[in-house]
Write a protein that holds these residues in place. Structure first.
Motif, mmCIF file in Angstrom:
data_model
loop_
_atom_site.group_PDB
_atom_site.id
_atom_site.type_symbol
_atom_site.label_atom_id
_atom_site.label_comp_id
_atom_site.label_asym_id
_atom_site.label_seq_id
_atom_site.Cartn_x
_atom_site.Cartn_y
_atom_site.Cartn_z
ATOM 1 N N MET A 1 11.005 -6.224 -17.564
ATOM 2 C CA MET A 1 9.918 -6.823 -18.349
ATOM 3 C C MET A 1 8.581 -6.490 -17.687
ATOM 4 S SD MET A 1 11.785 -8.451 -20.616
ATOM 5 C CE MET A 1 10.819 -9.750 -21.360
ATOM 6 N N GLY A 2 7.509 -6.518 -18.450
ATOM 7 C CA GLY A 2 6.193 -6.181 -17.922
ATOM 8 C C GLY A 2 5.656 -7.233 -16.972
ATOM 9 N N ALA A 3 4.849 -6.825 -16.019
ATOM 10 C CA ALA A 3 4.288 -7.740 -15.041
ATOM 11 C C ALA A 3 3.020 -8.385 -15.576
ATOM 12 C CB ALA A 3 3.982 -6.998 -13.741
ATOM 13 N N THR A 4 2.738 -9.605 -15.139
ATOM 14 C CA THR A 4 1.570 -10.339 -15.568
ATOM 15 C C THR A 4 0.334 -9.934 -14.776
ATOM 16 O OG1 THR A 4 0.610 -12.549 -15.700
ATOM 17 C CG2 THR A 4 2.201 -12.189 -13.987
ATOM 18 N N LYS A 5 -0.827 -10.180 -15.317
ATOM 19 C CA LYS A 5 -2.077 -9.902 -14.609
ATOM 20 C C LYS A 5 -2.363 -10.973 -13.560
ATOM 21 C CE LYS A 5 -4.225 -7.560 -18.577
ATOM 22 N NZ LYS A 5 -5.362 -7.575 -19.538
ATOM 23 N N ARG A 6 -1.898 -12.187 -13.804
ATOM 24 C CA ARG A 6 -2.160 -13.293 -12.886
ATOM 25 C C ARG A 6 -0.850 -13.701 -12.227
ATOM 26 N NH1 ARG A 6 -5.287 -15.231 -15.653
ATOM 27 N NH2 ARG A 6 -7.215 -14.889 -14.527
ATOM 28 N N GLY A 7 -0.802 -13.687 -10.893
ATOM 29 C CA GLY A 7 0.447 -13.932 -10.183
ATOM 30 C C GLY A 7 0.572 -15.333 -9.625
ATOM 31 N N CYS A 8 1.718 -15.568 -9.018
ATOM 32 C CA CYS A 8 1.980 -16.854 -8.364
ATOM 33 C C CYS A 8 1.170 -16.928 -7.075
ATOM 34 C CB CYS A 8 3.470 -16.975 -8.059
ATOM 35 S SG CYS A 8 3.897 -18.410 -7.057
ATOM 36 N N PRO A 9 0.406 -17.989 -6.860
ATOM 37 C CA PRO A 9 -0.432 -18.065 -5.658
ATOM 38 C C PRO A 9 0.371 -18.120 -4.361
ATOM 39 C CG PRO A 9 -0.424 -20.152 -6.849
ATOM 40 C CD PRO A 9 0.231 -19.156 -7.741
ATOM 41 N N SER A 10 1.625 -18.571 -4.436
ATOM 42 C CA SER A 10 2.450 -18.681 -3.230
ATOM 43 C C SER A 10 3.249 -17.417 -2.945
ATOM 44 C CB SER A 10 3.417 -19.869 -3.357
ATOM 45 O OG SER A 10 2.709 -21.076 -3.524
ATOM 46 N N HIS A 11 3.411 -16.561 -3.945
ATOM 47 C CA HIS A 11 4.199 -15.338 -3.779
ATOM 48 C C HIS A 11 3.476 -14.182 -4.471
ATOM 49 C CE1 HIS A 11 7.088 -18.788 -3.702
ATOM 50 N NE2 HIS A 11 7.463 -18.164 -2.596
ATOM 51 N N SER A 12 2.270 -13.936 -4.033
ATOM 52 C CA SER A 12 1.426 -12.926 -4.683
ATOM 53 C C SER A 12 1.983 -11.517 -4.543
ATOM 54 C CB SER A 12 0.011 -12.982 -4.093
ATOM 55 O OG SER A 12 0.048 -12.802 -2.684
ATOM 56 N N GLU A 13 2.879 -11.307 -3.584
ATOM 57 C CA GLU A 13 3.452 -9.978 -3.396
ATOM 58 C C GLU A 13 4.503 -9.645 -4.449
ATOM 59 O OE1 GLU A 13 6.232 -12.838 -1.507
ATOM 60 O OE2 GLU A 13 4.051 -12.594 -1.617
ATOM 61 N N GLN A 14 4.959 -10.664 -5.185
ATOM 62 C CA GLN A 14 5.980 -10.446 -6.205
ATOM 63 C C GLN A 14 5.375 -10.562 -7.604
ATOM 64 O OE1 GLN A 14 8.904 -13.467 -5.235
ATOM 65 N NE2 GLN A 14 10.075 -12.040 -3.976
ATOM 66 N N CYS B 1 7.645 -16.875 -11.836
ATOM 67 C CA CYS B 1 7.688 -16.286 -10.500
ATOM 68 C C CYS B 1 9.125 -15.853 -10.236
ATOM 69 C CB CYS B 1 7.234 -17.306 -9.458
ATOM 70 S SG CYS B 1 7.334 -16.691 -7.748
ATOM 71 N N GLU B 2 9.299 -14.662 -9.647
ATOM 72 C CA GLU B 2 10.637 -14.126 -9.407
ATOM 73 C C GLU B 2 11.329 -14.775 -8.225
ATOM 74 O OE1 GLU B 2 10.365 -9.732 -9.355
ATOM 75 O OE2 GLU B 2 11.699 -9.927 -11.082
ATOM 76 N N ASN B 3 10.591 -15.488 -7.381
ATOM 77 C CA ASN B 3 11.220 -16.166 -6.246
ATOM 78 C C ASN B 3 12.104 -17.292 -6.766
ATOM 79 O OD1 ASN B 3 11.544 -18.158 -4.002
ATOM 80 N ND2 ASN B 3 10.289 -16.666 -2.906
ATOM 81 N N ASN C 1 13.334 -19.853 -5.536
ATOM 82 C CA ASN C 1 13.039 -21.212 -5.073
ATOM 83 C C ASN C 1 11.673 -21.705 -5.547
ATOM 84 O OD1 ASN C 1 15.482 -21.422 -3.546
ATOM 85 N ND2 ASN C 1 14.546 -20.158 -1.949
ATOM 86 N N CYS C 2 11.037 -20.921 -6.413
ATOM 87 C CA CYS C 2 9.699 -21.275 -6.883
ATOM 88 C C CYS C 2 9.740 -21.589 -8.374
ATOM 89 C CB CYS C 2 8.728 -20.125 -6.620
ATOM 90 S SG CYS C 2 7.019 -20.468 -7.120
ATOM 91 N N GLY C 3 9.078 -22.637 -8.759
ATOM 92 C CA GLY C 3 9.054 -23.039 -10.166
ATOM 93 C C GLY C 3 7.746 -22.733 -10.858
ATOM 94 N N TYR C 4 6.978 -21.786 -10.310
ATOM 95 C CA TYR C 4 5.678 -21.460 -10.905
ATOM 96 C C TYR C 4 5.883 -20.715 -12.216
ATOM 97 C CZ TYR C 4 0.683 -20.312 -10.914
ATOM 98 O OH TYR C 4 -0.651 -20.221 -11.232
ATOM 99 N N ILE C 5 5.256 -21.222 -13.283
ATOM 100 C CA ILE C 5 5.428 -20.653 -14.621
ATOM 101 C C ILE C 5 4.102 -20.746 -15.373
ATOM 102 C CG2 ILE C 5 6.255 -22.889 -15.447
ATOM 103 C CD1 ILE C 5 7.961 -21.420 -17.478
#
Length: 258
Positions: free
Chosen positions: A1-14, A41-43, A45-49
């Protein structure tokens, strides 16, 4: 799937991944409920959505209802007072488009609501309006609360114009979400049947919001307006929350065919 322009602040590398419509969720950006496509977020253990609208939100925007406003995206409301969205009337709890010169605020999802919506058969057409010609079918008022007009979807027919506050649609869904009428998981066929009954109850209780002002005792005419009513419910729900989840879409089709 395509990546978002705005990432998870805790896992910005993913990169965050786009997911299809499914169970209801609370956006980590604007803190509003969503049903449509979302970025996760692909992590594990992270629930960022994020809503798709929040994940891909541009830094600056305009809206035709506020021609003198120049909106800038903030990750939290500026200033020290409680702010509310001038579209839906609900509090701003996270991501917001704010104009410093006019003071207007808009949720990212509200900014991107469609100007007009209609069904495939052309039976129902609704226009997004800032100024409404009549009271909201649900709350029976022109303003959502004192001093806040709020936007509405307006449906015109031979009986006059019917208005549906965006705020009232949101409130209706949130109340039923809190009561458990949107199951997050459906397992065995028995559970699925129980969930469908819950959706049916929701639709029945929602009919006051989407019922035409014209009433009649003739079954044929009543069936026609019932069909229009559920179409309105489906269209407004889709416009406010994104595409409805499969169970709701199936429910609407079942009600129309009854």
């Amino acid at each position: 799937m395509g990546a978002t322009k705005r990432g998870c602040p805790s896992h910005s590398e993913q990169p965050m991944q786009l997911k299809p419509p499914g169970s209801p969720y609370r956006c980590s950006g604007c803190r509003e409920v969503g049903f449509g496509r979302s970025y996760h977020c692909e992590n594990k253990n992270c629930g960022y959505i994020l809503h798709e609208e929040c994940a891909t939100a541009v830094s600056f925007a305009f809206h035709r209802f506020f021609p003198r406003s120049h909106f800038e995206l903030y990750e939290e409301a500026p200033g020290h007072r409680v702010r509310y969205c001038d579209a839906c009337g609900k509090d701003v709890l996270g991501f917001v488009y704010h104009c410093s010169s006019t003071g207007y605020d808009l949720h990212p999802c509200c900014l991107k609501m469609k100007d007009s919506i209609s069904d495939e058969e052309g039976l129902v057409s609704l226009q997004l309006c800032q100024k409404v010609p009549s009271k909201c079918v649900k709350c029976k008022h022109r303003n959502v609360v004192d001093g806040i007009r709020g936007w509405s979807y307006v449906s015109s027919d031979s009986g006059g114009s019917c208005c549906y506050h965006v705020w009232c649609v949101k409130q209706l869904i949130l109340e039923n979400l809190n009561k458990g009428y949107f199951s997050r998981e459906i397992g065995m066929s028995e559970s699925e049947s129980e969930s469908e009954r819950e959706y049916s109850q929701l639709a029945v209780r929602s009919m006051d919001m989407v019922r035409s002002r014209r009433s009649t005792r003739r079954s044929g005419t009543m069936k026609k307006y019932t069909k229009i009513a559920v179409l309105v419910f489906k269209l407004v729900f889709s416009a406010v929350f994104g595409n409805p989840i499969t169970a709701i879409a199936s429910l609407v089709e079942a009600l129309v065919s009854d």
